[in-house]
Design an enzyme around this catalytic site. Structure first.
Site, PDB file in Angstrom:
ATOM      1  N   PRO A  55       0.776  -1.225  -0.001  1.00 14.66           N
ATOM      2  CA  PRO A  55       0.100  -0.091  -0.038  1.00 14.66           C
ATOM      3  C   PRO A  55       1.052   1.406   0.032  1.00 14.66           C
ATOM      4  O   PRO A  55       1.766   1.260   0.835  1.00 14.66           O
ATOM      5  CB  PRO A  55      -0.758  -0.027   1.245  1.00 14.66           C
ATOM      6  CG  PRO A  55      -1.018  -1.657   1.343  1.00 14.66           C
ATOM      7  CD  PRO A  55       0.277  -2.295   0.970  1.00 14.66           C
ATOM      8  N   CYS A  56       0.344   2.271  -0.865  1.00 13.68           N
ATOM      9  CA  CYS A  56       1.092   3.276  -0.942  1.00 13.68           C
ATOM     10  C   CYS A  56       0.581   4.571  -0.414  1.00 13.68           C
ATOM     11  O   CYS A  56       1.331   5.487  -0.184  1.00 13.68           O
ATOM     12  CB  CYS A  56       1.153   3.707  -2.581  1.00 13.68           C
ATOM     13  SG  CYS A  56       0.192   4.050  -3.390  1.00 13.68           S
ATOM     14  N   GLN A  57      -0.809   4.579  -0.103  1.00 15.50           N
ATOM     15  CA  GLN A  57      -1.247   5.588   0.733  1.00 15.50           C
ATOM     16  C   GLN A  57      -0.489   6.339   1.775  1.00 15.50           C
ATOM     17  O   GLN A  57      -0.593   7.492   1.648  1.00 15.50           O
ATOM     18  CB  GLN A  57      -2.733   5.332   0.985  1.00 15.50           C
ATOM     19  CG  GLN A  57      -3.587   4.938  -0.300  1.00 15.50           C
ATOM     20  CD  GLN A  57      -3.670   3.341  -0.369  1.00 15.50           C
ATOM     21  OE1 GLN A  57      -2.627   2.790   0.076  1.00 15.50           O
ATOM     22  NE2 GLN A  57      -4.761   2.878  -0.893  1.00 15.50           N
TER      23      GLN A  57
END
Length: 322
Positions: A71-73
């Protein structure tokens, strides 16, 4: 070589590795919509092992390579940038636990470029140190999809891990860039925008066109006179692109372009093509999943051709073609 597809999304990482002959033996994804698309691409019989943070590594089949677009958020410039303090940021440690438990030979990890400078680079340094302590030589590089056969400006950081006992004197070499094909090969399905007061997309675009920053610079007629001109609106800005498209993102659904004198909106089908998904697979979900969902899923996906190039680099290093 067998691989496992973690944080799988809609499976574009898998597509890239299967294109070079690797075998996928399972996937892990927590988003139901993405799982639907994934199984539409690869078959309903595909087993989803679910949340990787709850997986017992002993329940996983054996494999030699992990691929994960974790996940990059937590690290993106468009998010709150909470980093490893965010629950999603902890996914990297779930992946490391699986690496160690499976005594994994190789991995490919992908994230946003912003990971490198989050918290002035401290977060990235911590991750690299933890991967090193887990027993891996790590190579990292920012690659842009537009340099690997796709006309999308998409910079991402890629981390290649090789277990230290498998490291040789050979230097790891990243794939050489290749030319991107013409953008018009991808913009084949755009939704024509009716230029009237009832069309919300058009009315939103007019606000950008006539705000204090852009007023008087362009007219609709001028813009539509040039085929395949890409128009991107963000905040108060209007940006124009030729033969390339800006980064597809989960929250970016307002990319427009011109064709045959008409103003069109980038469709979900086109966004899949712009991540390197072949037409015959994209057609399996066209009309079955809403444009907004496909645009979001494409925005979260890896670019197939980039992963294919990276996979070739890993194989060239290991000289393992089984």
């Amino acid at each position: 070589m067998r691989f496992f597809d973690f944080c799988a999304g809609i499976g574009t990482g898998r597509m890239g590795l299967e294109n070079i002959g690797l075998q996928c033996i399972g996937f892990s994804e927590i988003d139901i919509d993405s799982e639907y698309t994934y199984q539409a691409f690869f078959g309903q019989a595909e087993k989803n092992y679910g949340d990787l943070m709850e997986i017992n590594p002993n329940d996983l089949p054996d494999f030699e390579l992990m691929i994960a677009g974790f996940p990059c958020q937590s690290f993106s410039i468009v998010g709150q940038r909470k980093g490893i303090e965010d629950d999603r940021g902890q996914i990297i440690y779930g992946l490391i636990n699986i690496m160690k438990a499976k005594h994994l030979p190789y991995f490919i990890l992908e994230n946003v470029k912003g990971l490198m400078n989050h918290d002035r680079g401290k977060t990235f340094t911590i991750i690299l140190n933890d991967l090193n302590q887990a027993g891996y030589q790590v190579y990292h590089q920012v690659l842009n999809s537009i340099d690997y056969g796709i006309p999308q400006m998409r910079e991402r950081i890629y981390l290649i891990g090789i277990r230290k006992d498998l490291v040789t004197h050979q230097l790891f070499s990243w794939a050489e860039p290749i030319d991107s094909p013409n953008l018009r090969n991808y913009l084949i399905d755009g939704i024509e925008i009716e230029l009237n007061e009832k069309n919300k997309t058009y009315q939103t675009f007019l606000k950008y066109l006539n705000n204090k920053y852009n007023q008087g610079l362009f007219t609709i007629e001028q813009l539509c006179s040039e085929d395949y001109l890409v128009l991107d609106t963000r905040q108060s800005d209007l940006r124009l692109y030729k033969n390339k498209i800006p980064t597809l993102r989960t929250g970016r659904h307002g990319i427009l372009y011109t064709r045959e004198g008409k103003l069109r909106k980038l469709s979900g089908f086109e966004s899949l093509l712009l991540q390197g998904i072949p037409k015959y697979l994209a057609e399996r979900v066209k009309g079955k999943i809403s444009d907004s969902r496909l645009l979001s899923q494409a925005g979260n996906a890896m670019t197939v051709s980039v992963i294919e190039a990276i996979g070739c680099s890993v194989l060239n290093y290991t000289r393992y073609y089984g």
